[in-house]
Scaffold this motif. Structure first.
Motif, short mmCIF file in Angstrom:
data_model
loop_
_atom_site.label_atom_id
_atom_site.label_comp_id
_atom_site.label_asym_id
_atom_site.label_seq_id
_atom_site.Cartn_x
_atom_site.Cartn_y
_atom_site.Cartn_z
N GLN A 1 0.81 -1.21 0.00
CA GLN A 1 0.00 0.00 0.00
C GLN A 1 0.85 1.27 0.00
O GLN A 1 1.96 1.30 0.54
N LEU A 2 0.30 2.31 -0.62
CA LEU A 2 0.87 3.63 -0.52
C LEU A 2 0.43 4.25 0.81
O LEU A 2 -0.66 3.99 1.30
N ASP A 3 1.29 5.07 1.37
CA ASP A 3 0.92 5.82 2.57
C ASP A 3 0.24 7.11 2.10
O ASP A 3 0.90 8.11 1.83
N ILE A 4 -1.09 7.06 1.97
CA ILE A 4 -1.84 8.15 1.36
C ILE A 4 -2.27 9.16 2.43
O ILE A 4 -2.95 8.78 3.38
N PRO A 5 -1.88 10.41 2.30
CA PRO A 5 -2.33 11.42 3.27
C PRO A 5 -3.86 11.53 3.27
O PRO A 5 -4.51 11.28 2.25
N HIS A 6 -4.42 11.90 4.39
CA HIS A 6 -5.87 11.93 4.54
C HIS A 6 -6.52 12.94 3.60
O HIS A 6 -7.70 12.80 3.23
N ASP A 7 -5.77 13.99 3.21
CA ASP A 7 -6.35 15.02 2.36
C ASP A 7 -6.07 14.82 0.87
O ASP A 7 -6.39 15.67 0.05
N ALA A 8 -5.46 13.68 0.51
CA ALA A 8 -5.14 13.41 -0.90
C ALA A 8 -6.34 12.75 -1.58
O ALA A 8 -7.11 12.01 -0.95
N ARG A 9 -6.51 13.01 -2.87
CA ARG A 9 -7.54 12.34 -3.66
C ARG A 9 -7.00 10.99 -4.08
O ARG A 9 -5.99 10.89 -4.78
N ASP A 10 -7.67 9.92 -3.67
CA ASP A 10 -7.19 8.58 -3.94
C ASP A 10 -7.75 8.08 -5.27
O ASP A 10 -8.92 7.71 -5.37
N LEU A 11 -6.90 8.05 -6.28
CA LEU A 11 -7.26 7.53 -7.60
C LEU A 11 -6.50 6.24 -7.89
O LEU A 11 -6.33 5.85 -9.04
N LEU B 1 3.16 13.43 -7.63
CA LEU B 1 1.71 13.60 -7.62
C LEU B 1 1.16 13.61 -6.19
O LEU B 1 0.22 14.34 -5.88
N MET B 2 1.75 12.79 -5.33
CA MET B 2 1.31 12.77 -3.94
C MET B 2 1.51 14.14 -3.30
O MET B 2 0.65 14.62 -2.54
N ARG B 3 2.61 14.78 -3.61
CA ARG B 3 2.88 16.11 -3.05
C ARG B 3 1.87 17.13 -3.55
O ARG B 3 1.64 18.14 -2.90
N ARG B 4 1.28 16.84 -4.70
CA ARG B 4 0.29 17.75 -5.27
C ARG B 4 -1.13 17.35 -4.90
O ARG B 4 -2.09 17.92 -5.40
N GLY B 5 -1.25 16.32 -4.06
CA GLY B 5 -2.57 15.95 -3.54
C GLY B 5 -3.27 14.82 -4.28
O GLY B 5 -4.47 14.63 -4.07
N TRP B 6 -2.52 14.04 -5.11
CA TRP B 6 -3.13 12.95 -5.87
C TRP B 6 -2.42 11.63 -5.55
O TRP B 6 -1.19 11.57 -5.59
N ALA B 7 -3.18 10.60 -5.29
CA ALA B 7 -2.61 9.26 -5.11
C ALA B 7 -2.99 8.41 -6.31
O ALA B 7 -4.18 8.25 -6.62
N VAL B 8 -1.99 7.87 -7.01
CA VAL B 8 -2.22 7.00 -8.16
C VAL B 8 -1.46 5.70 -7.94
O VAL B 8 -0.58 5.62 -7.09
N PRO C 1 -8.89 19.07 -15.30
CA PRO C 1 -7.84 19.99 -15.75
C PRO C 1 -6.69 20.13 -14.75
O PRO C 1 -5.52 20.14 -15.14
N ARG C 2 -7.03 20.23 -13.46
CA ARG C 2 -5.97 20.35 -12.46
C ARG C 2 -5.13 19.08 -12.37
O ARG C 2 -3.89 19.14 -12.26
N LEU C 3 -5.79 17.92 -12.43
CA LEU C 3 -5.05 16.66 -12.39
C LEU C 3 -4.08 16.57 -13.57
O LEU C 3 -2.91 16.20 -13.40
N ALA C 4 -4.56 16.89 -14.77
CA ALA C 4 -3.71 16.81 -15.95
C ALA C 4 -2.51 17.74 -15.83
O ALA C 4 -1.37 17.36 -16.16
#
Length: 452
Positions: free
Chosen positions: A90-100, A398-405, A432-435
């Motif tokens: 598993q990734l250590d996903i921050p609570h405020d990240a969008r989990d994709l 991406l994690m630093r920018r709030g996205w978990a992939v 758009p922001r994700l891209a």
């Protein structure tokens, strides 16, 4: 002097004893992932046995998924044992990240189950299922049969299993033996890549594009002795590939000279993919190989907890599956089968609408990435695959920018690095922001690579 012998002394006189000694050390953590095994002849000399005995022990360990062999690199303990699923890394996903990264369908697109379960419970009161009943519910059988025939699948017996992975395991065990080679998509479904070594089978990767497995790769796998080919019909995980009509015809031509090869079609995306089904196993309703199966799961359309898949295939293979099933689980609950039949018959889900929901998000993300100069893939289903130079840098960026992939390592054998993005919970306004963030993370990746 053997470096491994200084850490752990391998013991045994027979192949099984030597293999057991290594496996116990791996299980206990004494031999860490990546540890090198002694050269075959060195270990044979140390143990005072014939080199063929050590070769047999190493072969057993490979078949059990404990070690891997890399030619001149020698043999090493696998980075993960065959019984450690990739999705549990598993990734250590921050609570405020969008989990994709999750690979789940949209909960909003799943149907309510209350009415179907109430119907199934009422049917059980009216007509209790007791020992001796046929393993497949009659109504479900009829619905499945009609759909398979309408899609050009040859008529054959039907079995019900507890999901697609259970079906794959049962098909593989019905026809193959430990040590057999299985051709699989690369990148491909991580759970299947884990299952094969757990069954003592060996995987050979076949490269894919938007239309599915490439014919030259399948031909090479068959020439190397592959006993089976597993293909995802559409909504391929992780790339979204879908087997096109032309590609299916090309692959059938590749398969014709090898009628003994087992062909397994995993059509788990039959209800969520905005791409038509083109059978690989048959042409004009006639099977291409002697042994084949087509598997369809309901977990993506009715929910992951609806652990049910249906399969059809040649009579000998399906009879073996049902026979072995009788000796274990017996059957899949008829209450569950009746609930699925009710959902299926009542058209509880508008398949076109659901496929459109996923397709709109997938297409929008691919277009937005293209506008940022990033190439991505995703012809069907709810995943998008993005090739990257370095997965770790891209995932962290991406994690630093709030996205978990999901890192592509979960899905790859020998193919190039990539990221899997699940769009099922992605809002159109977020794309758009994700891209832009993906493009920024990849620019950081390329910059780091240029300085390396």
């Amino acid at each position: 002097m053997l470096i491994m012998s200084e850490v752990y002394r391998i013991r045994g006189r027979r192949a099984a004893e030597i293999a057991s000694s290594v496996e116990k050390a791996v299980t206990a953590g004494v031999l860490a992932p990546g540890s090198a095994l002694p050269p075959l002849r060195d270990l044979a000399a140390e143990l005072g046995v014939n080199p063929n005995t050590v070769a047999s022990a190493y072969r057993l360990l490979r078949e059990r998924g404990v070690i891997e062999t890399g030619g001149r690199r020698g043999s090493h303990v696998r980075p993960r044992t065959a019984h450690t699923p990739r999705h549990q890394i598993q990734l250590d996903i921050p609570h405020d990240a969008r989990d994709l990264s999750h690979g789940n369908p949209s909960a909003e697109q799943l149907p309510p189950l209350t009415e179907a379960l109430h119907h199934a419970a009422a049917e059980q009161l009216r007509d209790p299922v007791l020992y001796g009943r046929a393993s497949v519910d009659e109504q479900l059988w009829g619905l499945v049969r009609r759909e398979f025939l309408a899609d050009g699948v040859p008529p054959g017996p039907i079995a019900v299993t507890s999901g697609a992975l259970d079906a794959l395991e049962r098909v593989l065990q019905a026809r193959l033996r430990p040590g057999d080679l299985v051709a699989v998509e690369d990148p491909g479904w991580g759970s299947l890549l884990d299952l094969l070594p757990a069954l003592g089978l060996r995987a050979v990767g076949v490269g894919i594009d938007d239309d599915g497995p490439r014919p030259d790769g399948v031909a090479r796998a068959l020439a190397s002795g592959a006993a089976a080919l597993v293909v995802t019909s559409r909504a391929q995980n992780p790339t979204g590939a879908a087997l096109g009509a032309h590609r299916a015809a090309e692959l059938r031509e590749v398969l014709r000279p090898s009628p003994g090869v087992l062909v397994i079609e995993d059509d788990f995306g039959h209800a969520i993919a905005d791409a038509p089904y083109h059978p690989l196993c048959a042409e004009d309703g006639r099977p291409v190989t002697e042994h084949w199966t087509v598997i369809r799961s309901v977990t993506k359309i009715f929910g992951p907890d609806m652990r049910l898949a249906v399969l059809t295939g040649d009579s000998d293979t399906v009879d073996r599956i049902r026979g072995r099933q009788r000796l274990g689980a017996g059957w899949v609950s008829h209450v569950l089968q009746r609930a699925v039949a009710q959902l299926w018959k009542g058209e509880a889900v508008d398949r076109t609408r659901v496929a459109g929901f996923y397709g709109e998000r997938r297409a929008a993300l691919i277009l937005a990435l293209a506008e940022q100069g990033v190439r991505a893939y995703g012809r069907s289903g709810f995943n998008v695959w993005i090739p990257v130079p370095d997965e770790t840098v891209a995932v962290v960026g991406l994690m630093r920018r709030g996205w978990a992939v999901a890192p592509g390592a979960r899905f790859r054998l020998g193919s190039r690095p990539g990221l899997r993005v699940t769009v099922s919970t992605l809002g159109l306004d977020e794309i758009p922001r994700l891209a832009a963030d993906v493009a920024a993370a990849l620019r950081t990746d390329l910059s780091a690579s240029s300085l390396a």
